[in-house]
Each structure stands twice: as structure tokens, then as C-alpha cells.
Design a protein around this motif. Structure first.
Motif, PDB file in Angstrom:
ATOM      1  N   ALA A 149       0.842  -1.198   0.000  1.00  0.00           N
ATOM      2  CA  ALA A 149       0.000   0.000   0.000  1.00  0.00           C
ATOM      3  C   ALA A 149       0.880   1.253   0.000  1.00  0.00           C
ATOM      4  CB  ALA A 149      -0.930   0.000   1.217  1.00  0.00           C
ATOM      5  N   ARG A 198      -3.731   3.484   1.263  1.00  0.00           N
ATOM      6  CA  ARG A 198      -4.505   2.910   0.151  1.00  0.00           C
ATOM      7  C   ARG A 198      -3.711   1.798  -0.510  1.00  0.00           C
ATOM      8  NH1 ARG A 198      -6.842   7.225  -3.537  1.00  0.00           N
ATOM      9  NH2 ARG A 198      -8.473   7.218  -1.980  1.00  0.00           N
ATOM     10  N   SER A 214      -2.705   5.072  -5.723  1.00  0.00           N
ATOM     11  CA  SER A 214      -2.511   4.732  -4.314  1.00  0.00           C
ATOM     12  C   SER A 214      -1.968   5.905  -3.500  1.00  0.00           C
ATOM     13  CB  SER A 214      -1.573   3.529  -4.190  1.00  0.00           C
ATOM     14  OG  SER A 214      -0.344   3.796  -4.848  1.00  0.00           O
ATOM     15  N   SER A 224      -6.141   3.024  -8.018  1.00  0.00           N
ATOM     16  CA  SER A 224      -6.497   2.180  -6.879  1.00  0.00           C
ATOM     17  C   SER A 224      -7.942   2.406  -6.466  1.00  0.00           C
ATOM     18  CB  SER A 224      -5.592   2.494  -5.685  1.00  0.00           C
ATOM     19  OG  SER A 224      -4.257   2.219  -5.981  1.00  0.00           O
TER      20      SER A 224
END
Length: 597
Positions: free
Chosen positions: A139, A167, A237, A258
Motif C-alpha cells: 500500500a 490505500r 494509491s 487504486s
């Protein structure tokens, strides 16, 4: 639900003077609490002595950390041992799973919500550890905001708390996908705003940005949307916007994003109202964005669209567009007009005007938690004023359902709602829609129906695409297109369902519903015909009987027996129902079915 919503459908143009503020559930802190089922080895046992807080303008605490949800409080993450680090990484995986790939970490906050804060060195060390944890689970992190807190008057060193978005980098196209229905009166700037957001270029003031969204020649010539179109806006992300600004294709956007925001652009003109209702009922939007022009205010179908979203219980936020055409006083007058409508007894909403990036973050979190919160943005698609605040809002906006609810739906039998039907060269028949429950895989055998004779036909799912990108597995709640090969298109129509053969679906000509008549010029009686919307079903039905009454007037409720005119349909008990005929409008809920044997 009934009398409150009915005010928005009425023809009265005046506003009610009595205003109910509604129960406010706004937390002024930088985060919010949500629920979580603990899957850790043991409960946290952090017993810290209660401390006295210095009086400050900042709120001294947040709601206590909840065991469910994707919000995690951490006081300090400085040089953890290897064992502790592994435990923290596992914990982050769980929070990401709860948020469908997103989690929010509050650093410098105790589990009871107390804002303790950290020194600058400790904050840097904690963020570094958080970055290592995120790397381990695949992440990225983004610091949403930092702020100083007055925790201990005896310590002159400034202490900070930080709010961090974590994320997950997507894998196997299982990115977080939120659907936003775009509502508003004609010429309010809906399509132009979507064009600016998705294309990455400002409008020229004459509608250039919206040209890429139109599907038909007459829409380009008139500048009016008459059909439902879909546009996508991605965030990677790290929270950066991914759109068509760098000559990307839809496939590239999906690969690099994402999180996806799928906009459902609906028609604003009253004569296309049936298309707008179909978009709201069939495509199951997570949120609704009501666009209001600053220079015209609440006009035309604005009230009606607001009422539709409330009747279907879709959380709604408002965008006031075209602020570049008006004076500051005109914009403020439009905002005050909106606030009056939102606060009146027909809505009971709590308006929240967004002025800054900090407001946008708070609005996104509170909006998903408390249905009465209604964020209001003022922006321009020509000058770009406050456009970034809307992007921040979309970036932070969390999903409404948690992982537990989705898992329960996934364990049920497969049910796919057919909303669109196409014929694609070299592919064959393709259907678009939403997977309501279960899991759908390539090569799976399903049955589709009901046909006009009430039958179900066997078919095979040849391939699946989400946002034009190949996908092997489709999960409950996701929208996609399914290729059916050489299956005869003439056997399909909108409103059908594709289900597992073992489901033995219930279909009916006749059903009962508990309804509320929102508006009718005369009396609603037996024999009256209306167009009924239930999910993706849209068909004319006749009123067969009214339970306990001979006729209904505006604002009254009753049990009604409906009979479809053209063909039987697949319905479920408890489904929301909306019906209309001219100025007549009503809402309700399916209470029982009379199945075809």
C-alpha cells in the motif's frame, strides 16, 4: 419517509418557515469512528492514566476507536520491535480489508480518542514506520492533514496529530469502485463538470468540455443529455488524480488507479424523467451529486431530483456551479436558498459548506457516516475555482458498506441485473449491469429471464469486463459487462436477471406494495395505470385493488395490489418501489408477491 419526501415533489414554490435542524452527528475532529469485528490475537490492553487537558479551541478528543471499520488510532509508532512491527502490519491488513482497500490512521491519538499529539521527531519516526508497514502490505500512504493540539500546559514543545490515508495498490482489478449519480436541472452544468473532472481540461465557457460525454448527435446539437452515460475518474494509491488528461485510454486509467469514481450522468430535462429514475433505481448508485447553477438557483427539476434521491435513500451532496458568472452576493443567496430547503421538515438535512481542503476531508468522512450531513461545494468549470476541493472529497470518500456486508452478499447465490444490451462485432451479445449478490466467474453457467412467457433460458458467461478491462472474477456490488457469445439478443430485455440455476427464482404478474401517494391532482383509485420502477424493472402496471379504501389523495398511504400489463417480472419482497404517471408520483415498498406457478 412519506410526508417528509412529499414536500419536495409538490408544486408549491414557497419554503416552509419552520426549520428543523435535525440531529447533527458532526465531529469537529479530524476523523470519525466506525465499526470493526476484531480479528486480532487479543484485545488491546492500553491502560493509560487520565490526563488533564488545557482548554483550547481544538476539540480535546475524538470518538473512542471502534472495533469495526477502517479507522485506526495510534499514539506513537517509534522504533517498534520486529514482533510488534509484524503485529502492526497484520492490523493494517485488517483495516484495509474493512475499507475495501482504504484505511485512515490517526497518529498521536489514544484509543479512547484523546488527542495527545507527538513532538516533531516522534511524528517523523511514526510516519516512517507507517510507511514501512504500508510497503509490507502493498500500500501507499498520504498525509491528509496535520494540526497542533494543546495537550499539556507544562510542556512548551508543540505537539501535533496527523491524519494519514493508507490505500492499497490494486491487484486483479479489485480496485475500490464508487458509483455517483449526477442529478440537477437542465443547463445546470452537469455534463460540463464531468467533462472537466474526467478530461482534466477546463471548459471554454461554451460547453466544449461536455462534448466527449454525449452519445447521440441530437445531444451535441442541443447540448442536452437525453441518455445515461458513464464517465470514470481514478485516483492512484498516493491520492493523485488519474484521468484522460495524459491521453490515457480507459484501460490505462483502470490499470493505474487504486480507486475509481464512476459517474452516472443523468438527464436534467423533465421529458427524460423516466430515464433519470431508471438510472437511480437500476444502477444502484452509492451517492448522488446534485448540481445547481449559481445564477438560477433551485429551478426546474432540482427539487424533484432531490426528492427522488431522498425517496430512494441515496446519500446526496450538492455542487453549486457557474460561480464565475455571478457576483459573490448571488452565490451566497443561492447557497442560503439551498440551506433553507435542506433544513426544512421535508429534508431534515444538516448543510456543510466546504471552504477549504480541511473542510473537504472532514465532509467526506462525516458524509459517509451520517446520512443527514449534506456537503455543499461552490465551484466553476471555467475558472477552476474550488475544483480541487471536490477532487479531495472524491479521493477521501469511503465506501458505504463494509467488508462483512459484502462477504454476506458474496455467499449468496449469483444474481446479476441486466441494465444494458449490446451487440459487439466478433464478440456477440453483451449485457451490462450490476452483480447484486454472489460471485460470477468466466465460463459460469446461468439462466436469464423472465421472458414474456415467464421462462428462463440457459446461457454461459464467456468473458467479463469492468470499465473496459478484462476481469476474471466479479464480486457482489460490482458493475460490469458480460459477453454471452452467440446467445440470441432478441430473447433479452432490460429488467431481466441472470441467476444461478439452483435459485428457482420467483416471478409474478401481481404483487402487493405499501405505498405513499406523494402527489396526485385528483383521486387515486382502482383501474389507474402507472409506470412502476422497482430496481431495474420498469413497466406499466394497473391498480387492481386498494386495501381498506376506495380512493387515495395526496399524502395518504395504503396497501395496493398491482398487476403488470406486458409480461411477468422478477421481484423481491422489501424492494423499494417508485411509480409515476404524468404529475402523479408515489413511493413504497413491495410487501408480498403472487408467484406464477
Amino acid at each position: 419517509m412519506d410526508t417528509r419526501v412529499s414536500d419536495l415533489f409538490g408544486t408549491s414554490s414557497g419554503y416552509k418557515s419552520s426549520i428543523q435542524g435535525g440531529s447533527s452527528c458532526i465531529n469537529n475532529g479530524p476523523g470519525m469512528a466506525s465499526k470493526k469485528t476484531c480479528m486480532r490475537n487479543g484485545k488491546k490492553t492500553k491502560n493509560r492514566s487520565s490526563r488533564q487537558l488545557k482548554s483550547s479551541n481544538n476539540p480535546p478528543y475524538l470518538p473512542p476507536e471502534a472495533e469495526e471499520g477502517n479507522i485506526e488510532y495510534k499514539l506513537k509508532l517509534v522504533n517498534p520491535t520486529q514482533y510488534r512491527f509484524e503485529h502492526l502490519a497484520t492490523q493494517m491488513k485488517w483495516r484495509l480489508q474493512e475499507g475495501k482497500g482504504e484505511a485512515v490512521y490517526q497518529i498521536g491519538v489514544e484509543d479512547n480518542g484523546m488527542l495527545v499529539g507527538l513532538s516533531e521527531d516522534d511524528m517523523k519516526a511514526s510516519l516512517k514506520t507507517l510507511h514501512r508497514m504500508a510497503e509490507k502490505v502493498g500500500a501507499d500512504i498520504t498525509v491528509l492533514r496535520e494540526r497542533e493540539v494543546d495537550y499539556d500546559s507544562d510542556t512548551p514543545i508543540p505537539r501535533k496529530i496527523a491524519e494519514v490515508l493508507v490505500r492499497k495498490v490494486p491487484d486483479d482489478q479489485q480496485f475500490l469502485d464508487l458509483r455517483v449519480a449526477v442529478l440537477g436541472n437542465i443547463d445546470s452544468g452537469k455534463s460540463t463538470l464531468l467533462g472537466v473532472l474526467t478530461q482534466g481540461e477546463l471548459d471554454n465557457g461554451r460547453g466544449r468540455a461536455r462534448l466527449n460525454l454525449f452519445r447521440h448527435l441530437h445531444e451535441i446539437q442541443s447540448g442536452r443529455t437525453s441518455s445515461i452515460s458513464f464517465e470514470i475518474l481514478g485516483f492512484n494509491s498516493k491520492g493523485e488524480v488519474v484521468n484522460y488528461s495524459e491521453s490515457r485510454t480507459a484501460e490505462e486509467i483502470c490499470e493505474n488507479a487504486s480507486k475509481m469514481i464512476t459517474f452516472i450522468d443523468l438527464a436534467g430535462h423533465h421529458k427524460y424523467l423516466k430515464t433519470t429514475i431508471f438510472g437511480l433505481t437500476s444502477y444502484c448508485p452509492d451517492f448522488a451529486m446534485l448540481v445547481v447553477s449559481a445564477n438560477t438557483g433551485i429551478a426546474g427539476t432540482t427539487r424533484e431530483h432531490l426528492g427522488l434521491a431522498m425517496a430512494l435513500k441515496v446519500p446526496i451532496f450538492i455542487v453549486v456551479s457557474k460561480v464565475d458568472l455571478c457576483t459573490k452576493g448571488t452565490v451566497e443567496r443561492t447557497v442560503r436558498q439551498l440551506e433553507r430547503v435542506l433544513k426544512q421538515p421535508g429534508c431534515n438535512k444538516v448543510p456543510m459548506l466546504v471552504h477549504s481542503s480541511d473542510d473537504a476531508v472532514t465532509a467526506a468522512q462525516q458524509f459517509a457516516q451520517c446520512p443527514s450531513i449534506t456537503p455543499i461545494f461552490t465551484l466553476s468549470s471555467v475558472s477552476g475555482e474550488n475544483l480541487d476541493l471536490l477532487k479531495v472529497f472524491f479521493n477521501i470518500l469511503p465506501p458505504l458498506s463494509n467488508s462483512k456486508e459484502q462477504e454476506e452478499l458474496m455467499q449468496q447465490l449469483t444474481e446479476f441485473q441486466v441494465d444494458e444490451i449490446y451487440t459487439v462485432p466478433d464478440v456477440g451479445t453483451v449485457v451490462g449491469g450490476t452483480l447484486y449478490s454472489g460471485i460470477c466467474r468466466e465460463g459460469e453457467e446461468l439462466v436469464v429471464g423472465p421472458t414474456d412467457e415467464g421462462q428462463f433460458q440457459k446461457l454461459t458467461v464467456c468473458s467479463i469486463q469492468r470499465n473496459r478491462l478484462a476481469c476474471r472474477v466479479l464480486r457482489a456490488g460490482q458493475a460490469a459487462t458480460l459477453a454471452l457469445g452467440d446467445f440470441d439478443r432478441s430473447l433479452l430485455r432490460k429488467g431481466m436477471v441472470m441467476v444461478s440455476p439452483e435459485m428457482n427464482p420467483t416471478i409474478c404478474w401481481v404483487f402487493e406494495a405499501e405505498i405513499v401517494l406523494l402527489f396526485h391532482a385528483k383521486t387515486f383509485h382502482r383501474g389507474f395505470q402507472v409506470t412502476v420502477h422497482v430496481g431495474n424493472v420498469r413497466q406499466t402496471a394497473t391498480v387492481e385493488a386498494l386495501q381498506g379504501k376506495d380512493e387515495l389523495r395526496t399524502g395518504e398511504k395504503a396497501g395496493v395490489l398491482f398487476r403488470f400489463i406486458k409480461h411477468p417480472e422478477y421481484l423481491k419482497v422489501g424492494a423499494k418501489l417508485l411509480f409515476r404517471e404524468g404529475a402523479t408520483k408515489g413511493i413504497g415498498q413491495v410487501t408480498s408477491l403472487h408467484p406464477v406457478i
